[in-house]
Design an enzyme around this catalytic site. Structure first.
Site, PDB file in Angstrom:
ATOM      1  N   CYS A  25     -12.250 -38.762  -0.579  1.00 13.56           N
ATOM      2  CA  CYS A  25     -13.395 -37.860  -0.737  1.00 13.56           C
ATOM      3  C   CYS A  25     -14.417 -38.372  -1.760  1.00 13.56           C
ATOM      4  O   CYS A  25     -15.499 -37.814  -1.871  1.00 13.56           O
ATOM      5  CB  CYS A  25     -12.925 -36.465  -1.120  1.00 13.56           C
ATOM      6  SG  CYS A  25     -11.978 -35.672   0.194  1.00 13.56           S
ATOM      7  N   HIS A  69     -27.716 -30.565   7.825  1.00 14.95           N
ATOM      8  CA  HIS A  69     -28.150 -31.963   7.846  1.00 14.95           C
ATOM      9  C   HIS A  69     -28.758 -32.393   6.503  1.00 14.95           C
ATOM     10  O   HIS A  69     -29.751 -33.111   6.461  1.00 14.95           O
ATOM     11  CB  HIS A  69     -29.089 -32.232   9.019  1.00 14.95           C
ATOM     12  CG  HIS A  69     -28.360 -32.266  10.314  1.00 14.95           C
ATOM     13  ND1 HIS A  69     -28.018 -31.113  11.006  1.00 14.95           N
ATOM     14  CD2 HIS A  69     -27.858 -33.292  11.036  1.00 14.95           C
ATOM     15  CE1 HIS A  69     -27.361 -31.448  12.102  1.00 14.95           C
ATOM     16  NE2 HIS A  69     -27.232 -32.762  12.143  1.00 14.95           N
ATOM     17  N   GLU A 107     -13.983 -27.230   6.453  1.00 15.21           N
ATOM     18  CA  GLU A 107     -14.529 -28.585   6.560  1.00 15.21           C
ATOM     19  C   GLU A 107     -13.983 -29.295   7.788  1.00 15.21           C
ATOM     20  O   GLU A 107     -14.640 -30.158   8.354  1.00 15.21           O
ATOM     21  CB  GLU A 107     -14.159 -29.418   5.329  1.00 15.21           C
ATOM     22  CG  GLU A 107     -14.819 -28.964   4.058  1.00 15.21           C
ATOM     23  CD  GLU A 107     -14.425 -29.835   2.876  1.00 15.21           C
ATOM     24  OE1 GLU A 107     -15.237 -29.928   1.953  1.00 15.21           O
ATOM     25  OE2 GLU A 107     -13.316 -30.402   2.869  1.00 15.21           O
TER      26      GLU A 107
END
Length: 117
Positions: A25, A69, A107
């Site tokens: 991550c 985005h 997620e």
């Protein structure tokens, strides 16, 4: 108690730079997020709703305009973990709709974080 939920989706990148370099991550990556807001009330309004789902449209607009985005490191205060995002969206929703009881963030299809005071 009556409970309703509404689901919202967005895609974004992030990087958890505070983690060790060898943590996956810590690298730049992205997710297709799911946000679920939960509202509850002991009584229904005169229309028979906890709250009309249409009234939650400002959350969609906020997500689309601020998060979709985007690179979350540029729009979030603090690490852009799912846990921090759940709290962020909870605070945003509770400021507008006092019936807000929880926000869940996904997620991946197998991972969820929730903030519920």
């Amino acid at each position: 108690m009556y409970r309703i939920t509404k689901e919202f989706h967005f895609s974004a990148s992030h990087q958890l730079t505070h983690l060790p370099d060898d943590h996956q991550c810590a690298r730049l990556h992205g997710h297709n997020y799911i946000v679920i807001v939960e509202l509850a009330g002991a009584k229904l309004n005169s229309d028979g709703f906890v709250r009309d789902y249409h009234e939650l449209a400002p959350l969609k607009n906020y997500i689309d305009g601020t998060f979709d985005h985007r690179h979350l490191n540029d729009v979030m205060d603090g690490p852009s973990t799912a846990e921090n995002m759940a709290r962020h969206f909870y605070d945003w929703c509770a400021a507008r709709w006092p019936e807000t009881t929880a926000v869940r963030i996904s997620e991946t299809p197998k991972t969820w974080a929730e903030y519920r005071p």
